[in-house]
Write an enzyme that holds these catalytic residues in place. Structure first.
Site, PDB file in Angstrom:
ATOM      1  N   LYS A  14       0.355  -0.747  -0.286  1.00  0.00           N
ATOM      2  CA  LYS A  14      -0.064   0.034   0.357  1.00  0.00           C
ATOM      3  C   LYS A  14       1.138   1.327  -0.487  1.00  0.00           C
ATOM      4  CE  LYS A  14      -3.473  -2.346   2.825  1.00  0.00           C
ATOM      5  NZ  LYS A  14      -4.062  -2.505   3.649  1.00  0.00           N
ATOM      6  N   LYS A  33      -4.876   6.079   3.576  1.00  0.00           N
ATOM      7  CA  LYS A  33      -5.605   6.065   5.197  1.00  0.00           C
ATOM      8  C   LYS A  33      -4.100   5.320   6.179  1.00  0.00           C
ATOM      9  CE  LYS A  33      -4.075   1.093   5.201  1.00  0.00           C
ATOM     10  NZ  LYS A  33      -3.102   0.811   6.155  1.00  0.00           N
ATOM     11  N   THR A  85      -6.557   0.599  11.310  1.00  0.00           N
ATOM     12  CA  THR A  85      -5.012   1.052  11.083  1.00  0.00           C
ATOM     13  C   THR A  85      -5.116   2.416  12.438  1.00  0.00           C
ATOM     14  OG1 THR A  85      -4.813   0.665   8.519  1.00  0.00           O
ATOM     15  CG2 THR A  85      -3.320   1.984   9.862  1.00  0.00           C
ATOM     16  N   ASN A 123       1.940   2.960  11.380  1.00  0.00           N
ATOM     17  CA  ASN A 123       1.177   4.229  11.808  1.00  0.00           C
ATOM     18  C   ASN A 123       0.924   4.754  12.607  1.00  0.00           C
ATOM     19  OD1 ASN A 123       1.716   5.174   7.998  1.00  0.00           O
ATOM     20  ND2 ASN A 123       0.610   2.611   8.292  1.00  0.00           N
TER      21      ASN A 123
END
Length: 331
Positions: free
Chosen positions: A105, A188, A245, A253
Site C-alpha cells: 500500500k 488511510k 489502522t 503508522n
C-alpha cells in the site's frame, strides 16, 4: 492447489505466505536478503516482524528472482520504496499473461503514480490486480477471519485472485475500481499517522472520531478527482482499512504518530518504529492534492507536522479554527 510466489518476506508477506500454504498451495517466499531467509529457516518464524507464527518447513524460501517463472499467482508484498526495483528484477522471468497482485500500500514518491501503474509499465504483459483492506499481518498469520478486496481493471483477473486466495478465514470481494482501492490503501496510512498523533497528545475519542470521519471525506474527494468512485471508500479498502489502522497498536503508522504526539521528532519516531508508510505517503498525497486542485486540510496538517516543523497542537488548533462549513460543503 496452485503455485504461489510471495515477493517480500516482511510481516505481511510472511503472513500471506503462511495462509496460502495452510490452505494447500505450493508457496515460495522470496527475499532479497539471504540473512533474512537464513534466520527464518533457523527459527521457523519471522521473529522480528511476525513472532509466534510458524512458517512451515515445507515452504520454499529463496533469494532467486526466477521463482516467479512457474507461479500461477505472484503477490507483490515489498515495502513501497522497493516495489519498482523488485518488479524490474523479476521482469526477465515473469511469464506473459501471469497474474500479479499488489499487496503493498502506498504511492510512488517521485512520480505520484499508483503502484498498479508502475507494474503495468514495468511488466506490460502481466495481469495486474490490487489486494487491499483491513488486514493486520499479525492476525492473518494466526488465521483470524479477515475480509479484503481484489481490484483490477479486468474483472476476470480480480476473480482469478479471489478464486486462488479466498478460503474460510480470508474472504475476498472484487471490484474494477482500482483507483479508489489504491488511493484508499495509501491515504488511510496518513490519516492513521494523524490519529496516532492525536492519541499521543491524549486528545480523546471525540477528536479521533472527527479526524477519521473528516479524513475519510478527504480521501473520497481526492479519489473522485482522480477518476475513482467515491462510494468505494465506504468499503473495505477505505473505511474498513481506516478503522483498523487508526485503532490498533499493530499499526506502525499509529505507533509512530503516538511518539510524534508525545514530542518525539517525526524522523526519529519513524526510525524507532520501522517502515511507516504514512510518513512516506503524505508527501505524495500533498502533491496529488495540488495536482487535482483538491483541498485536504488534515493531510496538509500532517505534512506540516512531519516535514515543516509545525507542532501537533498548533496543527490541531489551525484545523479547529478553519472557517465555518456545511458538512457536505466542498472542501
Amino acid at each position: 492447489m496452485a503455485n504461489i510466489t510471495v515477493l517480500g518476506s516482511g510481516g505481511w508477506g510472511a503472513a500471506l505466505a503462511v495462509m496460502a500454504q495452510r490452505f494447500g498451495h505450493n508457496v515460495t517466499l522470496w527475499s532479497p536478503f539471504q540473512q533474512e531467509i537464513d534466520e527464518i529457516r533457523e527459527h521457523g518464524e519471522h521473529r522480528r516482524l511476525l513472532p509466534g507464527v510458524a512458517i512451515p518447513s515445507s515452504m520454499k524460501l529463496t533469494t532467486d528472482e526466477s521463482c516467479v517463472a512457474d507461479a500461477d499467482l505472484t503477490l507483490m508484498v515489498t515495502p513501497s520504496f522497493a516495489l519498482e526495483q523488485t518488479a524490474a528484477r523479476i521482469r526477465p522471468y515473469f511469464k506473459d499473461g501471469g497474474i500479479l497482485a499488489i499487496a503493498t500500500k502506498g504511492l510512488e514518491e517521485t512520480s505520484c503514480k499508483r503502484f498498479s501503474q508502475i507494474i503495468e509499465e514495468t511488466l506490460p504483459t502481466a495481469r495486474v490486480a490490487v489486494l487491499s483492506g483491513p488486514s493486520h499481518a499479525e492476525e492473518v498469520g494466526r488465521g483470524v477471519p479477515t475480509s479484503v478486496v481484489a481490484a483490477s481493471k479486468d474483472l476476470a483477473t480480480a476473480k482469478a485472485v479471489q478464486d486462488l486466495l479466498m478460503n474460510p478465514v480470508f474472504r475476498i470481494y472484487i471490484t474494477e475500481d482500482v483507483v479508489s482501492v489504491e488511493l484508499g490503501g495509501a491515504l488511510k496510512n496518513v490519516i492513521a499517522l494523524s490519529a496516532g498523533i492525536c492519541d499521543g497528545l491524549q486528545m480523546g475519542d471525540n477528536t479521533k472520531a472527527a479526524l477519521m470521519t473528516r479524513g475519510l471525506a478527504e480521501m473520497m474527494r481526492l479519489g473522485a478527482a482522480a477518476g475513482g468512485n467515491e462510494h468505494t471508500f465506504s468499503g473495505l479498502s477505505g473505511m474498513g482499512d481506516l478503522i483498523v489502522t487508526c485503532g490498533s497498536m499493530h499499526s506502525r503508522n499509529r505507533r509512530a504518530g503516538i511518539l510524534i504526539g508525545q514530542g518525539v521528532k517525526p524522523e526519529e519516531a519513524t526510525k524507532a518504529v520501522g517502515t511507516v508508510e504514512g510518513y512516506l505517503a503524505v508527501k505524495t498525497a500533498v502533491r496529488l492534492a495540488e495536482q487535482y486542485d483538491v483541498e485536504m486540510p488534515i493531510i496538509d496538517a500532517c505534512y506540516r507536522v512531519c516535514y515543516e516543523g509545525e507542532s501537533p497542537r498548533a496543527a490541531i488548533d489551525r484545523l479547529m479554527g478553519r472557517p465555518k462549513k456545511h458538512e457536505n460543503e466542498l472542501p
